[in-house]
Write a protein that holds these residues in place. Structure first.
Motif, mmCIF file in Angstrom:
data_model
loop_
_atom_site.group_PDB
_atom_site.id
_atom_site.type_symbol
_atom_site.label_atom_id
_atom_site.label_comp_id
_atom_site.label_asym_id
_atom_site.label_seq_id
_atom_site.Cartn_x
_atom_site.Cartn_y
_atom_site.Cartn_z
ATOM 1 N N TYR A 60 -3.085 -2.399 -8.537
ATOM 2 C CA TYR A 60 -3.304 -2.486 -7.089
ATOM 3 C C TYR A 60 -1.989 -2.320 -6.327
ATOM 4 C CZ TYR A 60 -4.558 -4.421 -2.555
ATOM 5 O OH TYR A 60 -4.737 -4.605 -1.209
ATOM 6 N N GLN A 61 -0.939 -2.993 -6.775
ATOM 7 C CA GLN A 61 0.348 -2.886 -6.087
ATOM 8 C C GLN A 61 0.918 -1.476 -6.202
ATOM 9 O OE1 GLN A 61 2.983 -6.065 -7.400
ATOM 10 N NE2 GLN A 61 2.296 -7.310 -5.694
ATOM 11 N N CYS A 78 -3.684 -10.325 6.362
ATOM 12 C CA CYS A 78 -2.890 -10.071 5.159
ATOM 13 C C CYS A 78 -1.902 -11.198 4.864
ATOM 14 C CB CYS A 78 -2.137 -8.746 5.295
ATOM 15 S SG CYS A 78 -3.201 -7.277 5.276
ATOM 16 N N SER A 127 7.167 -0.747 0.938
ATOM 17 C CA SER A 127 6.278 -0.074 -0.019
ATOM 18 C C SER A 127 7.053 0.440 -1.220
ATOM 19 C CB SER A 127 5.550 1.077 0.681
ATOM 20 O OG SER A 127 4.781 0.611 1.770
ATOM 21 N N THR A 151 -0.055 -5.226 1.200
ATOM 22 C CA THR A 151 -1.059 -4.324 1.776
ATOM 23 C C THR A 151 -0.790 -4.073 3.247
ATOM 24 O OG1 THR A 151 -2.698 -5.173 0.214
ATOM 25 C CG2 THR A 151 -3.534 -3.978 2.119
ATOM 26 N N ASN A 152 -0.260 -5.075 3.935
ATOM 27 C CA ASN A 152 0.046 -4.918 5.347
ATOM 28 C C ASN A 152 1.074 -3.811 5.592
ATOM 29 O OD1 ASN A 152 -0.281 -6.083 8.124
ATOM 30 N ND2 ASN A 152 1.920 -6.350 7.904
ATOM 31 N N VAL A 204 -0.942 0.501 -3.598
ATOM 32 C CA VAL A 204 -0.457 0.105 -2.269
ATOM 33 C C VAL A 204 0.926 0.702 -2.004
ATOM 34 C CG1 VAL A 204 0.403 -1.874 -0.955
ATOM 35 C CG2 VAL A 204 -1.830 -1.986 -2.038
ATOM 36 N N CYS A 214 1.171 -0.923 4.068
ATOM 37 C CA CYS A 214 0.613 0.425 3.903
ATOM 38 C C CYS A 214 -0.546 0.711 4.843
ATOM 39 C CB CYS A 214 0.174 0.630 2.450
ATOM 40 S SG CYS A 214 -1.451 -0.028 2.029
ATOM 41 N N VAL A 215 -1.077 -0.309 5.520
ATOM 42 C CA VAL A 215 -2.304 -0.104 6.282
ATOM 43 C C VAL A 215 -2.046 0.414 7.693
ATOM 44 C CG1 VAL A 215 -2.472 -2.429 7.298
ATOM 45 C CG2 VAL A 215 -4.555 -1.168 6.708
ATOM 46 N N MET A 247 -1.516 -9.051 -1.027
ATOM 47 C CA MET A 247 -2.127 -8.890 0.296
ATOM 48 C C MET A 247 -1.061 -8.678 1.367
ATOM 49 S SD MET A 247 -5.256 -11.643 0.305
ATOM 50 C CE MET A 247 -5.678 -11.203 1.995
ATOM 51 N N THR A 263 -4.840 -7.338 11.549
ATOM 52 C CA THR A 263 -4.607 -6.985 10.147
ATOM 53 C C THR A 263 -3.438 -7.774 9.575
ATOM 54 O OG1 THR A 263 -5.420 -4.754 10.622
ATOM 55 C CG2 THR A 263 -4.204 -5.072 8.563
#
Length: 322
Positions: free
Chosen positions: A10-11, A243, A54, A276-277, A14, A279-280, A273, A239
């Protein structure tokens, strides 16, 4: 972390999405002169920080930490810099840049005269100072993490420090609770002010301006642009809260003495999580930020025209040579 394979995968995803998405945001803002505005300078800065975050997420998921950890400078770097400090340094810097971006919009919409007074002289310098302060706060609030762990018998173990729990609570308040509270208040005030602005901009005699435009149309256009930016930033803020909240709740409860450890799967998931913030945001810009979509379409149209022109030139040169 290495043994939790789903989180590593997952990482990695991301990290790749964050690198590509934030690089695209930077490229669009740099290539389109119309996008080089004050608010977009903060968005560009946000994309740079998230790009670096990232990159670190990707490296941390792909680089295997030695086991056992060596008792040398590399071991010191792994236990005191690589694991506890460097990633959250970028995360917290991103938080304060989002806060600076929010406050710039707050002043521009709620207190426009103060906004003009503050940025009347040396606006670029003041924006640069605000960005520098974001980095300084990110560094200052996380430098204490360098002394939280140490290498012992080939493992990173907690370093017993008197008052570390109190310091952890203070840091959680300064890097999460306070910024979220300030941004929450700012977005409420911005929303109220924009409703008032929408009520004021109603049917009125058209005061024609040079070029055929009129005052009500220009006011409505400005209001639409501000509303679009407000909605986009509000989604970014929501968001961010989604996250960040699990990680900060776990961290705060750990420092308050609850039976939490920072070695369990749920803590690693909370870090994922937070990552994730990073990349979103490019996806939010692509979906909700009209100016960014226009810039993206312009770049793609230029690329298509250059490709077509290149093909035409190649065809002409082939015919002439024949």
């Amino acid at each position: 972390m290495e043994e939790i394979l789903p989180l590593r995968i997952y990482q990695t995803i991301v990290g790749i999405l964050g690198i590509l998405g934030n690089a695209l945001v930077c490229f669009v803002i740099l290539k389109i002169p119309a996008m080089q505005t004050r608010i977009n300078s903060f968005i560009f800065h946000q994309a740079v920080i998230d790009f670096l975050s990232s990159m670190m997420i990707f490296l941390k998921s792909e680089i295997k930490v030695p086991d056992p950890i060596p008792s040398n400078a590399l071991g010191w770097f792994i236990c005191q810099v690589w694991t506890p400090f460097i990633l959250f340094f970028f995360f917290v810097t991103s938080t304060f840049n989002l806060l600076a971006l929010t406050m710039e919009r707050y002043l521009a919409i709620v207190h426009p005269f103060k906004h003009q007074a503050v940025l009347a002289a040396w606006p670029r310098l003041k924006v640069g100072v605000a960005m520098t302060v974001c980095w300084a706060l990110g560094f200052g609030l996380n430098i204490y993490a360098v002394v939280l762990f140490r290498e012992e018998n080939g493992q990173c173990v907690p370093n017993p420090i008197h008052g570390s729990n109190i310091l952890g609570v203070i840091v959680a308040f300064l890097e999460y609770i306070l910024p979220v509270g300030v941004m929450f208040f700012a977005y409420i005030r911005i929303g109220v002010e924009m409703k008032r602005g929408a009520a004021r901009v109603g049917p009125a005699p058209a005061a024609h301006l040079p070029g055929g435009a009129n005052a009500p149309d220009m006011a409505k256009s400005l209001l639409r642009a501000r509303r679009n930016t407000f909605k986009m930033l509000l989604i970014v803020f929501i968001t961010f809260v989604i996250c960040w909240t699990p990680n900060q709740v776990i961290y705060l409860m750990f420092n308050l003495g609850f039976r939490f450890t920072l070695k369990e799967w749920y803590y690693y998931l909370s870090i994922a999580m937070v990552g994730t913030n990073s990349c979103v945001n490019p996806f939010i810009y692509a979906l909700k930020y009209r100016q960014f979509r226009k810039g993206l379409r312009r770049i793609f149209s230029r690329a298509r025209e250059q490709t077509e022109n290149f093909g035409t030139e190649q065809s002409l040169s082939y015919n002439v040579s024949n």
